[in-house]
Design an enzyme around this catalytic site. Sequence first.
Site, mmCIF file in Angstrom:
data_model
loop_
_atom_site.group_PDB
_atom_site.id
_atom_site.type_symbol
_atom_site.label_atom_id
_atom_site.label_comp_id
_atom_site.label_asym_id
_atom_site.label_seq_id
_atom_site.Cartn_x
_atom_site.Cartn_y
_atom_site.Cartn_z
ATOM 1 N N THR A 78 20.315 1.159 -34.602
ATOM 2 C CA THR A 78 20.331 1.728 -36.680
ATOM 3 C C THR A 78 20.524 0.149 -36.887
ATOM 4 O OG1 THR A 78 21.948 3.359 -36.394
ATOM 5 C CG2 THR A 78 22.720 2.306 -38.125
ATOM 6 N N LYS A 110 20.977 7.939 -41.185
ATOM 7 C CA LYS A 110 22.306 7.647 -40.291
ATOM 8 C C LYS A 110 23.592 6.770 -41.244
ATOM 9 C CE LYS A 110 23.715 6.461 -36.090
ATOM 10 N NZ LYS A 110 23.554 5.537 -35.804
ATOM 11 N N LYS A 133 29.402 -3.030 -38.771
ATOM 12 C CA LYS A 133 27.706 -3.235 -39.014
ATOM 13 C C LYS A 133 27.262 -2.117 -39.531
ATOM 14 C CE LYS A 133 25.023 -2.373 -35.878
ATOM 15 N NZ LYS A 133 24.013 -1.292 -35.416
#
Length: 200
Positions: free
Chosen positions: A3, A78, A146
């Site tokens: 990601t 995502k 994150k």
Amino acid sequence: MTTTEPTLAQEIYQEAKKAGAFALDAPVSGGDLGAKNATLTIMVGSDLATYEKALPLFEKMGKTITHQGVAGSGQHTKMANQICIAGTMTGMTELLAYAQKAGLDLDKVLNTVGGGSGATWSLANYGPRILREDYSAGFFVKHFIKDLGIALAEADKMNLELPATKGAKELYEQLADKGFENDGTQALIKLWWPEGHRPE
């Protein structure tokens, strides 16, 4: 299949194209169980021809595989997924904190809520782990922070405010500050239950 920022995925795609190679972004969802059982959800961004070439490989790892659009689209999807998870995780942990304070049987509450309109993947998979005091990482707290940072930065670029997601990130940062950054995301309950021990 990591990601990253959607803009990075777009840059990699363009550089690969210049070199006569192929690139796509394909972040996943489904946690440790999805990886072990080859039932991951895979969100793919690239041109359609590249996606179709890679599809047989993805089918060995995942169950729900979708071409979301051009390069970067997988990463944007995502981010949308992580925004949703932020809400379900905070909702689930607050549900348990509330139900415990109200003196309810937590196993019964999970079964009841999970059988109605409050049912979510997080509730079904992480709720029982919390009640077993299992905080092993299906997805690390530090990685979730994150991801939420990326989501909020991308939203800011679009002049979009996401107050609930911002609040969730702040809660997870509090959790990390307490030393639980390597726990699974279900460890958020530790903000209410010291060390994650289920109150008597």
